[in-house]
Scaffold this motif. Structure first.
Motif, PDB file in Angstrom:
ATOM      1  N   VAL A  12       0.892  -1.155   0.000  1.00 10.61           N
ATOM      2  CA  VAL A  12       0.000   0.000   0.000  1.00 10.61           C
ATOM      3  C   VAL A  12       0.927   1.200   0.000  1.00 10.61           C
ATOM      4  CG1 VAL A  12      -1.744   1.296   1.276  1.00 10.61           C
ATOM      5  CG2 VAL A  12      -1.842  -1.215   1.228  1.00 10.61           C
ATOM      6  N   ARG A  13       0.831   1.987  -1.082  1.00  8.36           N
ATOM      7  CA  ARG A  13       1.816   3.037  -1.321  1.00  8.36           C
ATOM      8  C   ARG A  13       1.160   4.399  -1.448  1.00  8.36           C
ATOM      9  NH1 ARG A  13       3.524   5.352  -6.090  1.00  8.36           N
ATOM     10  NH2 ARG A  13       2.478   3.816  -7.398  1.00  8.36           N
ATOM     11  N   ILE A  14       1.747   5.370  -0.754  1.00  7.30           N
ATOM     12  CA  ILE A  14       1.408   6.776  -0.963  1.00  7.30           C
ATOM     13  C   ILE A  14       2.401   7.358  -1.963  1.00  7.30           C
ATOM     14  CG2 ILE A  14       1.273   9.061   0.118  1.00  7.30           C
ATOM     15  CD1 ILE A  14       0.354   7.625   2.695  1.00  7.30           C
ATOM     16  N   SER A  15       3.678   7.032  -1.781  1.00  4.25           N
ATOM     17  CA  SER A  15       4.736   7.452  -2.706  1.00  4.25           C
ATOM     18  C   SER A  15       5.795   6.354  -2.727  1.00  4.25           C
ATOM     19  CB  SER A  15       5.358   8.779  -2.243  1.00  4.25           C
ATOM     20  OG  SER A  15       6.096   8.587  -1.049  1.00  4.25           O
ATOM     21  N   GLU A  16       6.790   6.497  -3.580  1.00  7.90           N
ATOM     22  CA  GLU A  16       7.837   5.478  -3.678  1.00  7.90           C
ATOM     23  C   GLU A  16       8.609   5.315  -2.375  1.00  7.90           C
ATOM     24  OE1 GLU A  16       8.483   3.150  -5.928  1.00  7.90           O
ATOM     25  OE2 GLU A  16       6.775   3.879  -7.074  1.00  7.90           O
ATOM     26  N   ALA A  17       8.650   6.345  -1.550  1.00  6.22           N
ATOM     27  CA  ALA A  17       9.381   6.270  -0.292  1.00  6.22           C
ATOM     28  C   ALA A  17       8.461   6.094   0.922  1.00  6.22           C
ATOM     29  CB  ALA A  17      10.222   7.536  -0.110  1.00  6.22           C
ATOM     30  N   ASN A  18       7.160   6.061   0.701  1.00  8.38           N
ATOM     31  CA  ASN A  18       6.192   6.017   1.803  1.00  8.38           C
ATOM     32  C   ASN A  18       5.175   4.917   1.529  1.00  8.38           C
ATOM     33  OD1 ASN A  18       4.792   6.674   4.117  1.00  8.38           O
ATOM     34  ND2 ASN A  18       3.962   8.592   3.319  1.00  8.38           N
ATOM     35  N   PHE A  19       5.436   3.743   2.095  1.00 10.14           N
ATOM     36  CA  PHE A  19       4.583   2.588   1.817  1.00 10.14           C
ATOM     37  C   PHE A  19       4.683   1.579   2.956  1.00 10.14           C
ATOM     38  CE2 PHE A  19       8.733   1.681   0.040  1.00 10.14           C
ATOM     39  CZ  PHE A  19       8.991   0.391   0.476  1.00 10.14           C
ATOM     40  N   VAL A  20       3.809   0.589   2.886  1.00  6.86           N
ATOM     41  CA  VAL A  20       3.822  -0.522   3.825  1.00  6.86           C
ATOM     42  C   VAL A  20       3.618  -1.808   3.020  1.00  6.86           C
ATOM     43  CG1 VAL A  20       1.347  -0.322   4.304  1.00  6.86           C
ATOM     44  CG2 VAL A  20       2.804  -1.438   5.934  1.00  6.86           C
ATOM     45  N   VAL A  21       4.296  -2.870   3.439  1.00 11.70           N
ATOM     46  CA  VAL A  21       4.149  -4.175   2.794  1.00 11.70           C
ATOM     47  C   VAL A  21       3.226  -5.032   3.650  1.00 11.70           C
ATOM     48  CG1 VAL A  21       5.326  -6.279   2.038  1.00 11.70           C
ATOM     49  CG2 VAL A  21       6.405  -4.047   1.687  1.00 11.70           C
ATOM     50  N   LEU A  22       2.226  -5.623   2.998  1.00  9.35           N
ATOM     51  CA  LEU A  22       1.271  -6.497   3.666  1.00  9.35           C
ATOM     52  C   LEU A  22       1.280  -7.868   3.014  1.00  9.35           C
ATOM     53  CD1 LEU A  22      -1.773  -4.031   3.857  1.00  9.35           C
ATOM     54  CD2 LEU A  22      -0.096  -4.520   5.650  1.00  9.35           C
ATOM     55  N   VAL A  23       0.866  -8.870   3.762  1.00  7.45           N
ATOM     56  CA  VAL A  23       0.683 -10.220   3.238  1.00  7.45           C
ATOM     57  C   VAL A  23      -0.824 -10.451   3.255  1.00  7.45           C
ATOM     58  CG1 VAL A  23       1.278 -12.645   3.470  1.00  7.45           C
ATOM     59  CG2 VAL A  23       2.874 -10.888   4.285  1.00  7.45           C
ATOM     60  N   LEU A  24      -1.431 -10.588   2.065  1.00  6.74           N
ATOM     61  CA  LEU A  24      -2.883 -10.632   1.947  1.00  6.74           C
ATOM     62  C   LEU A  24      -3.362 -11.868   1.214  1.00  6.74           C
ATOM     63  CD1 LEU A  24      -3.460  -6.941   0.771  1.00  6.74           C
ATOM     64  CD2 LEU A  24      -3.594  -7.832   3.112  1.00  6.74           C
ATOM     65  N   ASP A  25      -4.631 -12.194   1.431  1.00  9.16           N
ATOM     66  CA  ASP A  25      -5.332 -13.154   0.576  1.00  9.16           C
ATOM     67  C   ASP A  25      -6.798 -12.761   0.518  1.00  9.16           C
ATOM     68  OD1 ASP A  25      -7.078 -14.739   2.370  1.00  9.16           O
ATOM     69  OD2 ASP A  25      -5.227 -15.549   3.181  1.00  9.16           O
ATOM     70  N   SER A  26      -7.543 -13.405  -0.342  1.00  9.30           N
ATOM     71  CA  SER A  26      -8.905 -12.978  -0.665  1.00  9.30           C
ATOM     72  C   SER A  26      -9.929 -13.238   0.431  1.00  9.30           C
ATOM     73  CB  SER A  26      -9.360 -13.658  -1.954  1.00  9.30           C
ATOM     74  OG  SER A  26      -9.427 -15.062  -1.739  1.00  9.30           O
ATOM     75  N   THR A  27      -9.559 -13.844   1.529  1.00  4.41           N
ATOM     76  CA  THR A  27     -10.531 -14.158   2.584  1.00  4.41           C
ATOM     77  C   THR A  27     -10.475 -13.189   3.756  1.00  4.41           C
ATOM     78  OG1 THR A  27      -9.001 -15.633   3.740  1.00  4.41           O
ATOM     79  CG2 THR A  27     -10.375 -16.615   2.022  1.00  4.41           C
ATOM     80  N   GLN A  28      -9.600 -12.209   3.709  1.00  6.17           N
ATOM     81  CA  GLN A  28      -9.356 -11.360   4.872  1.00  6.17           C
ATOM     82  C   GLN A  28     -10.166 -10.071   4.869  1.00  6.17           C
ATOM     83  OE1 GLN A  28      -5.132 -11.011   4.222  1.00  6.17           O
ATOM     84  NE2 GLN A  28      -4.706 -12.588   5.744  1.00  6.17           N
ATOM     85  N   LYS A  29     -10.409  -9.575   6.074  1.00  9.43           N
ATOM     86  CA  LYS A  29     -10.973  -8.250   6.289  1.00  9.43           C
ATOM     87  C   LYS A  29      -9.903  -7.486   7.073  1.00  9.43           C
ATOM     88  CE  LYS A  29     -15.760  -9.792   6.280  1.00  9.43           C
ATOM     89  NZ  LYS A  29     -15.848  -9.760   4.876  1.00  9.43           N
ATOM     90  N   VAL A  30      -9.163  -6.661   6.351  1.00 10.50           N
ATOM     91  CA  VAL A  30      -7.963  -6.021   6.899  1.00 10.50           C
ATOM     92  C   VAL A  30      -8.237  -4.549   7.172  1.00 10.50           C
ATOM     93  CG1 VAL A  30      -5.536  -5.518   6.458  1.00 10.50           C
ATOM     94  CG2 VAL A  30      -6.543  -7.641   5.599  1.00 10.50           C
ATOM     95  N   PHE A  31      -7.738  -4.090   8.321  1.00 10.95           N
ATOM     96  CA  PHE A  31      -7.822  -2.677   8.670  1.00 10.95           C
ATOM     97  C   PHE A  31      -6.412  -2.167   8.918  1.00 10.95           C
ATOM     98  CE2 PHE A  31      -8.447   1.046  11.328  1.00 10.95           C
ATOM     99  CZ  PHE A  31      -9.466   1.689  10.648  1.00 10.95           C
ATOM    100  N   LEU A  32      -6.039  -1.123   8.187  1.00  8.78           N
ATOM    101  CA  LEU A  32      -4.705  -0.532   8.257  1.00  8.78           C
ATOM    102  C   LEU A  32      -4.821   0.861   8.854  1.00  8.78           C
ATOM    103  CD1 LEU A  32      -1.677  -0.666   7.348  1.00  8.78           C
ATOM    104  CD2 LEU A  32      -2.446   0.323   5.184  1.00  8.78           C
ATOM    105  N   LYS A  33      -3.984   1.142   9.832  1.00  5.42           N
ATOM    106  CA  LYS A  33      -3.998   2.441  10.498  1.00  5.42           C
ATOM    107  C   LYS A  33      -2.574   2.967  10.568  1.00  5.42           C
ATOM    108  CE  LYS A  33      -5.518   4.571  14.785  1.00  5.42           C
ATOM    109  NZ  LYS A  33      -6.084   4.352  16.105  1.00  5.42           N
ATOM    110  N   GLY A  34      -2.404   4.277  10.412  1.00  4.70           N
ATOM    111  CA  GLY A  34      -1.070   4.835  10.513  1.00  4.70           C
ATOM    112  C   GLY A  34      -1.044   6.328  10.263  1.00  4.70           C
ATOM    113  N   ASP A  35       0.160   6.850  10.158  1.00  4.13           N
ATOM    114  CA  ASP A  35       0.434   8.255   9.896  1.00  4.13           C
ATOM    115  C   ASP A  35       0.801   8.378   8.417  1.00  4.13           C
ATOM    116  OD1 ASP A  35       1.683  10.780   9.583  1.00  4.13           O
ATOM    117  OD2 ASP A  35       2.523  10.709  11.611  1.00  4.13           O
ATOM    118  N   ALA A  36       0.036   9.143   7.678  1.00  5.16           N
ATOM    119  CA  ALA A  36       0.265   9.279   6.235  1.00  5.16           C
ATOM    120  C   ALA A  36       1.625   9.897   5.921  1.00  5.16           C
ATOM    121  CB  ALA A  36      -0.845  10.115   5.595  1.00  5.16           C
ATOM    122  N   ARG A  37       2.240  10.584   6.864  1.00  2.00           N
ATOM    123  CA  ARG A  37       3.542  11.206   6.626  1.00  2.00           C
ATOM    124  C   ARG A  37       4.688  10.203   6.698  1.00  2.00           C
ATOM    125  NH1 ARG A  37       2.880  15.475  11.335  1.00  2.00           N
ATOM    126  NH2 ARG A  37       2.582  13.438  12.291  1.00  2.00           N
TER     127      ARG A  37
END
Length: 142
Positions: A89-114
């Motif tokens: 999940v990327r805001i910019s090339e230097a500002n992102f998070v890596v997740l491990v996902l599959d089609s059965t999940q209900k995922v909630f991501l929280k953080g600081d956009a900066r």
């Protein structure tokens, strides 16, 4: 840091990658997903940025969905049905998070956009939580 401890952490990281990459692959349904998958979240200090959900695979990184952050900092990726694997999940090339996902999940991501990569928390994906824990442990070891 002692060499044995470094080797131990490297083995854990490589093993986790190998295990999780073994499940990657498959086609993505670009229509509204019917699997029940959800990836929603809330980012503090956002300014209406566009977010990109990207699949990370052997052929490179490919955008599979986009979402806009609303005025309350909320977003929802609604048009994807991910095969098991690594995603960014990327805001910019230097500002992102890596997740491990599959089609059965209900995922909630929280953080600081900066500074998403260093501030995020994730619920609904145990593999993503473990991946973050290993990354944090390895990063703090050096």
């Amino acid at each position: 840091m002692n060499t044995g401890k470094t080797l131990y952490y490297n083995i854990i990281v490589v093993s986790l990658f190998a295990f999780l990459l073994g499940g990657c692959g498959g086609k993505h349904n670009q229509n509204r997903n019917k699997s029940g998958f959800e990836l929603k979240g809330k980012l503090d200090f956002s300014n209406g940025e566009e977010l990109y959900l990207e699949e990370m695979g052997p052929q490179g990184i490919h955008v599979i969905d986009t979402a806009s952050i609303n005025t309350n900092g909320e977003f929802d990726f609604a048009n994807c049905n991910p095969a098991p694997g690594f995603y960014r999940v990327r805001i910019s090339e230097a500002n992102f998070v890596v997740l491990v996902l599959d089609s059965t999940q209900k995922v909630f991501l929280k953080g600081d956009a900066r500074n998403l990569g260093n501030s995020y928390s994730v619920e609904g994906s145990e593999d993503s939580r473990l991946f973050k824990m290993v990354n944090t442990t390895v990063r703090l070891s050096y």
